[in-house]
Design a protein around this motif. Structure first.
Motif, PDB file in Angstrom:
ATOM      1  N   HIS A   6     -29.142   9.031 -26.565  1.00 24.25           N
ATOM      2  CA  HIS A   6     -30.214   9.680 -25.817  1.00 24.25           C
ATOM      3  C   HIS A   6     -29.858  11.125 -25.498  1.00 24.25           C
ATOM      4  O   HIS A   6     -30.528  11.772 -24.697  1.00 24.25           O
ATOM      5  CB  HIS A   6     -30.483   8.905 -24.520  1.00 24.25           C
ATOM      6  CG  HIS A   6     -30.977   7.504 -24.762  1.00 24.25           C
ATOM      7  ND1 HIS A   6     -32.240   7.233 -25.241  1.00 24.25           N
ATOM      8  CD2 HIS A   6     -30.349   6.296 -24.632  1.00 24.25           C
ATOM      9  CE1 HIS A   6     -32.389   5.916 -25.368  1.00 24.25           C
ATOM     10  NE2 HIS A   6     -31.264   5.333 -25.010  1.00 24.25           N
ATOM     11  N   GLU A   7     -28.819  11.632 -26.138  1.00 25.23           N
ATOM     12  CA  GLU A   7     -28.431  13.021 -25.950  1.00 25.23           C
ATOM     13  C   GLU A   7     -29.353  13.941 -26.735  1.00 25.23           C
ATOM     14  O   GLU A   7     -29.822  13.581 -27.829  1.00 25.23           O
ATOM     15  CB  GLU A   7     -26.987  13.239 -26.416  1.00 25.23           C
ATOM     16  CG  GLU A   7     -25.934  12.602 -25.533  1.00 25.23           C
ATOM     17  CD  GLU A   7     -25.921  13.210 -24.148  1.00 25.23           C
ATOM     18  OE1 GLU A   7     -25.967  14.455 -24.034  1.00 25.23           O
ATOM     19  OE2 GLU A   7     -25.903  12.454 -23.166  1.00 25.23           O
ATOM     20  N   ARG A  49     -34.146  23.127 -23.290  1.00 25.63           N
ATOM     21  CA  ARG A  49     -34.420  22.318 -22.097  1.00 25.63           C
ATOM     22  C   ARG A  49     -33.488  21.116 -22.159  1.00 25.63           C
ATOM     23  O   ARG A  49     -33.705  20.174 -22.929  1.00 25.63           O
ATOM     24  CB  ARG A  49     -35.883  21.894 -22.087  1.00 25.63           C
ATOM     25  CG  ARG A  49     -36.260  20.990 -20.930  1.00 25.63           C
ATOM     26  CD  ARG A  49     -36.250  21.748 -19.598  1.00 25.63           C
ATOM     27  NE  ARG A  49     -36.827  20.913 -18.555  1.00 25.63           N
ATOM     28  CZ  ARG A  49     -36.136  20.012 -17.849  1.00 25.63           C
ATOM     29  NH1 ARG A  49     -34.842  19.829 -18.103  1.00 25.63           N
ATOM     30  NH2 ARG A  49     -36.732  19.297 -16.926  1.00 25.63           N
ATOM     31  N   LEU A  50     -32.408  21.178 -21.393  1.00 27.96           N
ATOM     32  CA  LEU A  50     -31.332  20.181 -21.480  1.00 27.96           C
ATOM     33  C   LEU A  50     -31.226  19.441 -20.153  1.00 27.96           C
ATOM     34  O   LEU A  50     -30.843  20.031 -19.135  1.00 27.96           O
ATOM     35  CB  LEU A  50     -30.000  20.859 -21.799  1.00 27.96           C
ATOM     36  CG  LEU A  50     -29.938  21.667 -23.106  1.00 27.96           C
ATOM     37  CD1 LEU A  50     -28.635  22.429 -23.201  1.00 27.96           C
ATOM     38  CD2 LEU A  50     -30.102  20.740 -24.301  1.00 27.96           C
ATOM     39  N   PRO A  77     -41.026  22.633 -17.159  1.00 26.97           N
ATOM     40  CA  PRO A  77     -41.936  21.509 -17.475  1.00 26.97           C
ATOM     41  C   PRO A  77     -41.809  20.979 -18.899  1.00 26.97           C
ATOM     42  O   PRO A  77     -42.417  19.942 -19.215  1.00 26.97           O
ATOM     43  CB  PRO A  77     -43.330  22.128 -17.250  1.00 26.97           C
ATOM     44  CG  PRO A  77     -43.107  23.289 -16.345  1.00 26.97           C
ATOM     45  CD  PRO A  77     -41.769  23.836 -16.737  1.00 26.97           C
ATOM     46  N   LEU A  78     -41.059  21.664 -19.778  1.00 31.49           N
ATOM     47  CA  LEU A  78     -40.903  21.177 -21.146  1.00 31.49           C
ATOM     48  C   LEU A  78     -40.163  19.842 -21.153  1.00 31.49           C
ATOM     49  O   LEU A  78     -39.299  19.600 -20.302  1.00 31.49           O
ATOM     50  CB  LEU A  78     -40.127  22.190 -21.986  1.00 31.49           C
ATOM     51  CG  LEU A  78     -40.810  23.529 -22.273  1.00 31.49           C
ATOM     52  CD1 LEU A  78     -39.814  24.503 -22.886  1.00 31.49           C
ATOM     53  CD2 LEU A  78     -42.017  23.335 -23.191  1.00 31.49           C
ATOM     54  N   PRO A  79     -40.447  18.976 -22.119  1.00 32.49           N
ATOM     55  CA  PRO A  79     -39.715  17.710 -22.195  1.00 32.49           C
ATOM     56  C   PRO A  79     -38.226  17.953 -22.446  1.00 32.49           C
ATOM     57  O   PRO A  79     -37.860  18.861 -23.198  1.00 32.49           O
ATOM     58  CB  PRO A  79     -40.354  17.006 -23.400  1.00 32.49           C
ATOM     59  CG  PRO A  79     -41.667  17.680 -23.607  1.00 32.49           C
ATOM     60  CD  PRO A  79     -41.494  19.090 -23.148  1.00 32.49           C
ATOM     61  N   PRO A  80     -37.340  17.160 -21.824  1.00 28.04           N
ATOM     62  CA  PRO A  80     -35.910  17.294 -22.112  1.00 28.04           C
ATOM     63  C   PRO A  80     -35.650  17.163 -23.612  1.00 28.04           C
ATOM     64  O   PRO A  80     -36.284  16.364 -24.306  1.00 28.04           O
ATOM     65  CB  PRO A  80     -35.283  16.142 -21.329  1.00 28.04           C
ATOM     66  CG  PRO A  80     -36.238  15.896 -20.209  1.00 28.04           C
ATOM     67  CD  PRO A  80     -37.600  16.156 -20.782  1.00 28.04           C
ATOM     68  N   GLY A 133     -37.086  15.942 -27.395  1.00 28.66           N
ATOM     69  CA  GLY A 133     -36.534  14.637 -27.085  1.00 28.66           C
ATOM     70  C   GLY A 133     -35.207  14.443 -27.781  1.00 28.66           C
ATOM     71  O   GLY A 133     -34.288  15.240 -27.619  1.00 28.66           O
ATOM     72  N   THR A 134     -35.102  13.411 -28.591  1.00 29.12           N
ATOM     73  CA  THR A 134     -33.873  13.154 -29.351  1.00 29.12           C
ATOM     74  C   THR A 134     -34.056  13.482 -30.832  1.00 29.12           C
ATOM     75  O   THR A 134     -33.213  13.125 -31.651  1.00 29.12           O
ATOM     76  CB  THR A 134     -33.450  11.683 -29.209  1.00 29.12           C
ATOM     77  OG1 THR A 134     -34.500  10.841 -29.681  1.00 29.12           O
ATOM     78  CG2 THR A 134     -33.134  11.353 -27.757  1.00 29.12           C
ATOM     79  N   GLU A 135     -35.141  14.178 -31.182  1.00 29.72           N
ATOM     80  CA  GLU A 135     -35.433  14.496 -32.586  1.00 29.72           C
ATOM     81  C   GLU A 135     -34.984  15.915 -32.946  1.00 29.72           C
ATOM     82  O   GLU A 135     -35.373  16.882 -32.268  1.00 29.72           O
ATOM     83  CB  GLU A 135     -36.931  14.407 -32.859  1.00 29.72           C
ATOM     84  CG  GLU A 135     -37.541  13.043 -32.810  1.00 29.72           C
ATOM     85  CD  GLU A 135     -39.009  13.123 -33.183  1.00 29.72           C
ATOM     86  OE1 GLU A 135     -39.324  13.097 -34.388  1.00 29.72           O
ATOM     87  OE2 GLU A 135     -39.837  13.246 -32.264  1.00 29.72           O
TER      88      GLU A 135
END
Length: 313
Positions: A6-7, A49-50, A77-80, A133-135
């Motif tokens: 999930h990193e 965004r980490l 507000p960006l997704p992690p 995300g994770t992609e």
């Protein structure tokens, strides 16, 4: 079996994609389509965004988060896991202000960065989405990355915005002819099916062989320098100009005298590379002067000649 990670897939530093200069606006080869984007001459910046934080990386790999507190707040507000690539731009009088964005980029303290954020608010012209995300999206075609970029940023609005893009060569030609008046010096051209990769795989066409550069230091006597340490649009790594002409030295002498008294020089002067790769020490100055430069020679061994001092309107 190894559990899924999930990193975030990308963390700084990330090597950026670049563009090579071409003389004319290219047409698409048979059976292919091109994307055309306005070229914003600002400060190249990757936004990460980490987790609960935002980090920002310049083209060189240097972390410059402290210089742009307004953009860091806008990116929360960006997704992690989101990683954006783009240019920081400052607008003044309806035009892009390269000197203004360089003042922002070289803010030496948090208090100065906060003051400049109020005086010279930054906009972020995003032109790629490298991860979310994770992609890791870099292997996807540009067309897919672009669609996901616009879907991500449209709900947020300024100061984070996707750069305009067209696949219509006639629209691109109109942009090239009309956007110069707001400080857009040219277009970047990409193939719709290409992945994101380091190196000069994109193309760019500019209106002029000359460009503006910000003076961040002098080589030699402060009021009669032999050469200048400069920063060019889209880059944060300083370079040393060719030896200055007598006329340019005289023009600069007055402008340098009018600058505020410099801070005491560091114990060890910083260095930058000249055209043959030699490290040259320079005396830092506040990034308040802009000069017009012409780059001559090959990409590998180009010389940067200062043509004249830019006088503010």
């Amino acid at each position: 079996m190894t559990p899924p990670s999930h990193e975030p897939p990308l963390q700084p530093p990330v090597e950026v994609a670049l563009a090579r200069v071409v003389p004319v606006l290219p047409a698409a080869p048979p059976g292919r389509r091109l994307a055309y984007e306005p070229k914003f001459d600002g400060h190249r910046l990757l936004i990460f965004r980490l987790g609960d934080t935002v980090r920002m990386q310049a083209r060189s790999g240097r972390i410059v988060t402290r210089a742009f507190p307004d953009l860091a707040a806008a990116a929360r507000p960006l997704p992690p896991g989101t990683v954006l690539d783009g240019e920081v731009v400052v607008w003044a009088g309806g035009r892009t202000d390269f000197a203004g964005v360089q003042k922002r980029a070289f803010a030496a303290s948090e208090s100065r960065a906060g003051r400049l954020a109020r005086e010279l608010p930054a906009s972020y012209a995003a032109f790629d989405l490298l991860a979310i995300g994770t992609e890791d999206l870099r292997s996807l075609p540009y067309e897919q990355r672009r669609a996901r970029l616009t879907a991500l940023l449209e709900p947020l609005g300024p100061p984070l915005q996707a750069v305009p893009m067209t696949t219509d060569p006639e629209v691109a030609a109109t942009w090239y002819a009309s956007l110069l008046e707001i400080g857009i010096e040219g277009l970047v051209i990409k193939e719709l099916d290409e992945p994101y990769r380091p190196g000069r795989h994109w193309r760019k066409v500019r209106h002029s062989e000359t460009r503006d550069a910000v003076v961040i230091g002098v080589v030699g006597p402060r009021l009669r320098p032999r050469a200048l340490a400069l920063v060019l649009p889209g880059d944060d790594a300083p370079l040393i100009s060719s030896p200055l002409s007598t006329a340019v030295r005289a023009q600069l002498s007055t402008a340098l005298r009018d600058l505020p008294d410099p801070e005491p020089p560091p114990a060890e002067l910083p260095t930058a590379l000249d055209r043959v790769g030699a490290e040259i020490a320079y005396r830092p100055i506040a990034p308040d002067l802009t000069v017009e430069v012409r780059q001559e020679g090959t990409v590998r061994h180009s010389a940067t000649r200062v043509m004249r001092l830019r006088i503010p309107d």
